[in-house]
Design a protein around this motif. Structure first.
Motif, PDB file in Angstrom:
ATOM      1  N   ARG B  15       0.814  -1.217   0.000  1.00 48.68           N
ATOM      2  CA  ARG B  15       0.000   0.000   0.000  1.00 48.68           C
ATOM      3  C   ARG B  15       0.844   1.262   0.000  1.00 48.68           C
ATOM      4  O   ARG B  15       0.414   2.298  -0.471  1.00 48.68           O
ATOM      5  N   GLN B  16       2.040   1.201   0.562  1.00 48.61           N
ATOM      6  CA  GLN B  16       2.868   2.413   0.533  1.00 48.61           C
ATOM      7  C   GLN B  16       3.752   2.438  -0.718  1.00 48.61           C
ATOM      8  O   GLN B  16       4.136   3.510  -1.176  1.00 48.61           O
ATOM      9  N   LEU B  18       2.530   1.853  -3.461  1.00 48.37           N
ATOM     10  CA  LEU B  18       1.646   2.603  -4.356  1.00 48.37           C
ATOM     11  C   LEU B  18       1.939   4.097  -4.285  1.00 48.37           C
ATOM     12  O   LEU B  18       1.717   4.834  -5.227  1.00 48.37           O
TER      13      LEU B  18
END
Lengths: 92, 247
Positions: B15-16, B18
């Protein structure tokens, strides 16, 4: 002339966040701060050392420039300017 | 030094990634950050740097966990009372992210050991509770050319700035004189806010994302719910940095 004094950290709890003042031309920072302090309980002790000068850890900012303690003693204010006054906080 | 990511790391940090890409994640993985203080500020800073995947974290703290710490020092819990903070801190961080390297030194930072303690770190998180030690860290950061991620709190008030040598004022430019020592009031959420800002600065510095708090002192007033900033220049004649990049 008009000026704004902004306080931060624990000074804010004592003096409020911001004072917008109208003062005579040529007014000096120390006169203005002494006047604010005199109207605030324990205000003098918070801002000033026994010699009458600002406590050495009090930060005074004139725009992006830190005003040294000696210069703060004689600093003449200009119309429309903002001065920030605050103590560094130390805890971690 | 960039280090490749494993499939498990690609998943864990997906998610990070991204946000700042695999290259950013590799930079975090290859980084070594010293966290000076495992207390109110050091707890959230260390936790978020650990879960972000900063490859090597070094905690420094001389203290043991006391009951009065537990309103804010979220690396430690009731079961840790009496233990060394670095010991319980390492345990918490390893439980949160076993894939990073966490180490700790239970010592008081002094003039004599600060250089060795910082070692070859890429940056220092200033999570101390006093200025004399902050100034030692500031001096070493300046000598090594590495950033000092400063934070401090009192009550509902906090401040943060990032001192990058050659790119703005150092801590001694901002605070040439220090306030008297005190047993400072502190509500746990305040170091929570400021410690997270420090961790954000570290992540931005390492990944090259965003705009650092260099030359800006961020001031948080939790009572008013306001974040403001003071623009600050290097101080001419600063005994640490000399105010070197002054025009």
């Amino acid at each position: 002339m008009n000026l704004t004094i902004r306080f931060f950290a624990q000074f804010r709890e004592k003096f409020g966040a911001m004072r917008e003042l109208t003062v005579p031309e040529g007014a000096r920072l120390m006169e203005v701060l002494h006047e604010i302090a005199a109207r605030t309980p324990d205000g003098e002790a918070a801002l000033f050392a026994p010699d009458g000068g600002l406590r050495d850890y009090v930060i005074v900012m004139q725009g992006p420039e830190r005003v040294e303690r000696d210069r703060a003693a004689t600093l003449e204010l200009r119309d429309g300017e903002t001065i920030a006054v605050f103590p560094p906080v130390a805890g971690g | 030094m960039p280090a490749g990511l494993t499939p498990a790391e690609r998943e864990r940090y997906g998610r990070q990634i991204l946000s700042f890409g695999e290259e950013g994640q590799e930079r975090l993985k290859g980084a070594h950050i010293v966290i000076a203080g495992a207390g109110g500020l050091g707890s959230p800073a260390a936790i978020y740097l650990a879960v972000a995947g900063v490859g090597r974290l070094a905690l420094i703290d001389h203290d043991t966990v006391e009951a009065t710490n537990l309103n804010r020092q979220i690396l430690h819990g009731d079961a840790d009372l009496g233990r060394a903070k670095v010991e319980s801190g390492i345990e918490t961080l390893r439980a949160l992210n076993p894939s990073i390297q966490v180490e700790g030194k239970r010592v008081t930072i002094t003039e004599g050991n600060v250089s060795d303690l910082v070692g070859e770190a890429d940056g220092i998180v200033d999570a101390m509770d006093n200025y004399p030690i902050r100034f030692l860290l500031n001096r070493v950061a300046h000598e090594r050319g590495i950033p000092l991620f400063h934070g401090a709190v009192r009550g509902f008030h906090g401040q943060a700035t990032t001192c990058v040598p050659g790119r703005g004022p150092c801590l001694a430019c901002l605070f040439p004189n220090v306030p008297p020592r005190e047993v400072f009031p502190v509500v746990g959420v305040t170091p929570g806010v400021i410690g997270c800002i420090q961790a954000t600065e570290v992540i931005k510095y390492l990944t090259g994302e965003g705009e650092l708090l260099t030359g800006r002192l961020l001031l948080w007033d939790g009572l008013a719910g306001r974040m403001e900033e003071i623009i600050a220049s290097p101080r001419s004649g600063c005994p640490v940095c000399g105010g070197g990049d002054r025009p």
